[in-house]
Design a protein around this motif. Sequence first.
Motif, mmCIF file in Angstrom:
data_model
loop_
_atom_site.group_PDB
_atom_site.id
_atom_site.type_symbol
_atom_site.label_atom_id
_atom_site.label_comp_id
_atom_site.label_asym_id
_atom_site.label_seq_id
_atom_site.Cartn_x
_atom_site.Cartn_y
_atom_site.Cartn_z
ATOM 1 N N ARG A 144 -12.653 -10.064 8.050
ATOM 2 C CA ARG A 144 -13.084 -9.464 6.779
ATOM 3 C C ARG A 144 -11.893 -9.223 5.859
ATOM 4 N N ARG A 145 -10.788 -8.773 6.426
ATOM 5 C CA ARG A 145 -9.601 -8.513 5.589
ATOM 6 C C ARG A 145 -8.982 -9.814 5.085
ATOM 7 N N THR A 172 -10.633 -12.498 4.370
ATOM 8 C CA THR A 172 -11.525 -12.913 3.278
ATOM 9 C C THR A 172 -11.218 -12.139 2.004
ATOM 10 N N ALA A 173 -10.970 -10.833 2.143
ATOM 11 C CA ALA A 173 -10.659 -10.018 0.969
ATOM 12 C C ALA A 173 -9.349 -10.448 0.322
ATOM 13 N N VAL A 178 -7.918 -13.473 0.458
ATOM 14 C CA VAL A 178 -8.119 -14.769 -0.203
ATOM 15 C C VAL A 178 -8.828 -14.576 -1.543
ATOM 16 N N THR A 179 -9.821 -13.685 -1.572
ATOM 17 C CA THR A 179 -10.546 -13.413 -2.823
ATOM 18 C C THR A 179 -9.612 -12.813 -3.870
ATOM 19 N N LEU A 180 -8.736 -11.876 -3.429
ATOM 20 C CA LEU A 180 -7.774 -11.265 -4.352
ATOM 21 C C LEU A 180 -6.822 -12.313 -4.910
ATOM 22 N N ALA A 215 -7.314 -15.547 -5.298
ATOM 23 C CA ALA A 215 -8.020 -16.419 -6.241
ATOM 24 C C ALA A 215 -8.227 -15.725 -7.580
ATOM 25 N N ALA A 216 -8.541 -14.419 -7.534
ATOM 26 C CA ALA A 216 -8.776 -13.687 -8.776
ATOM 27 C C ALA A 216 -7.508 -13.574 -9.608
ATOM 28 N N SER A 251 -6.418 -16.869 -11.086
ATOM 29 C CA SER A 251 -7.239 -17.212 -12.259
ATOM 30 C C SER A 251 -6.758 -16.477 -13.493
ATOM 31 N N GLY A 273 -3.771 -16.750 0.387
ATOM 32 C CA GLY A 273 -4.327 -15.675 -0.424
ATOM 33 C C GLY A 273 -3.289 -14.637 -0.782
ATOM 34 N N CYS A 323 -0.978 -6.273 1.664
ATOM 35 C CA CYS A 323 -1.915 -7.219 2.292
ATOM 36 C C CYS A 323 -1.633 -7.331 3.792
#
Length: 747
Positions: free
Chosen positions: A30-31, A33-34, A36-38, A40-41, A44, A140, A185
């Motif tokens: 879960r961490r 995934t979080a 990687v999402t951070l 990508a954001a 961007s 990430g 992280c």
Amino acid sequence: MTAPSPGAGRPLPQRVAGAVRGYAGDPILRRVTAVVTLGAALGSVVVVALPGRASVLAGAGVPAAWLVPGLIVLTCLAEITVVRLRHGEAVEELSLYEAALIIDVLLLPPRHALLAAVAGLVLASVVQRRPAVKALFNLGTYTAAVSVLVLLAQLIGGTGGALTVRVLAGVLIGTLAFTMVNLCCLAQILAVINGAPAWSIVRDEARLSVYMAIGTVATGLITTAIALHAPVLLPFMAMPALAVTYAYRAAARESEERSRSSALLLLSEALAGREDVVRRFLVLVREAFDADVGVIVLRDAEAALSVESGEPSEVRTGPAPAYLAGLRDTDAAVQLTENLPLGLRHAVVVPVEGGGGRFGTAAFATRRRRRMSTGDVTLLASLGNALAVAIRGAEHLERLTEERSKLQAVVEQSAEGIMVIDGAGLVQVWNQALSEIVGVPAAEATGRPLGALLEVPAAEEQALLLPVSVQTPRVATELTVRRPDGEQRRLRLAHSAIFAVGELVRDVVVISDLTREYRTERLKSDFIAMVSHELRTPLTPIMGYVDLLRTRGERMTPQKRADALALIGDRAAHLSRLVEDLLLASRVGDHPDEAALQVNVGTHDLAAIVRQAVGDLGSDRVVLTEPDGAWPARCDSGRTVQVLTNLIGNGLKYSAEDRTVRVGLRRDDGRLHVDVRDQGRGIPSDSLEKVFEKFHRVEDPMTMSTSGTGLGLFIARHLARAMGGDVTLRSTVNVGSVFTLSLPPAS
């Protein structure tokens, strides 16, 4: 000067790398995934917020078509220049990645700088064949951290300028922000692995991370300045980087040696402890040598024990690896790089051999290309030998424990008393049977001298304390011991001593209780004496009067002849009753059929029978409480007199010469009772029923002062029960006893 920052390229533990095959509820997954999402954001944001902006510094003089690929390669090389540091099961990789990022951010536009950083990281992951989850986490983390660095460097330092204080501030602040994002992280993952709060990890690592960030800024800025103004000096910048890398590798080796020493210390304790030796060996050796997989296949076993870095303490059982099939009998350590399972690149196989036998084979494998040094392989082989010796010792210990348990069972379950005395005369073993014989618990006896435990007569102390010698190590002695409750026991002690250089080492003593044999012998003597006395008593007057009648009968008056014949008849009848009692005692067993006894039950006056029994004894010590009127009872008058005579005579025998025996009658519960109350020594509660057994005597056979066969009470109870009644007993030690004859009343 290069200063790699913590967390750069940090791989996750193996169980995280395998989490892609796990379940979505895994906290580490879960961490990841979080993170990687951070990344990508924030990436961007860089692409959207900084469109078309130029690089922070101008004047590189190299076309973008060459500069971007060149910096991607530089970033990749910086990332794979790794120094590995272990933190328990987590592994930290220090690299030159951050210094390369500074160069990317200063010389490339924002989008290209982010591209070079991400592409260099991906290329390094491919070259190093990093696990998918680990590569995703790094991607990430660095995408998020690099995005923050690019934004701050662009916003504070500006674009297209020279290396100014403003640019320096932007790069420094951006690098510090990069470091903190990276550290935060990483702390999320380490918090799960080590079970510590994420904030405490950030707090502990923050100071070192800041120092290394400043070093990273210095390295990147100096390298960039030289590239812009004196590119011919760039090769010399490799020297400080190599020096720092070497220093960190030396520190890493020192840290690894400390970790290994700690693990080997625990291993030495585990091998000495001999409990679950193989499993603990597998876990600790895998940890000590930083192996990803450890396997042990014991002799003649198809299954293998294995442990992996993802589950450092969980030892599993499964099939033996195929690459060990041809190495089960190897006599030396072997290094393998081929035919290994997918993901493993190097393995060392060592025999578990030593202590006079071979016990199996052990293997430790890694997912890295690095081969173990010759010293490591030699140490592993030595540890395999140590494990074999420990297994052999554990087997010996198990056999010794089993034999000791058998011996302990024999000692504890033996009916004979057993004790072991050491050379100092102290008791080491004292079994339960001996505790029961002498009345001293084992807990009180162990560790004390024998002379302080057993009370013996002064004349027998020598036989107790010094019965053995070098010349006579096996001796049997007999002595009398007084128990704490005052009872005396006659014991036989069989000594078997061991001497060394003339000194006593151990004396094993087997104790037999001879009290019963002595009691039986005494009872036998008493029985013979009693029978002789009882037979002689009636025979003496019979023989005397027969002789008188034969020699002088004609001169005797008719009345004297009649009296002599009456006396002869009375004594003959007494003799007949005595013989009948002896035969009766021999016929009646422990559970007799009372109806088989010959009694003639009728209606008789129990008061008259009591007076007759008291009168026949003719003792002034017997006090009869005269009953009122008649007491009709169902009984055999002769047998009732016999029973009462036994009970009253028993009271007289066991009471002092100045004490009386009281006899009284009473009615209770629809029955008639005759109570015979003495003032004797009393009977212990555990003997109240035993006194009615054949030949039983309450007195200690060592100090017996009264004669008798032990048949009186036995016969009395059985005769009473044959008449439909009973004989019961109440007694208090040192106060006296009450024997009660109960008979049914006449209807």
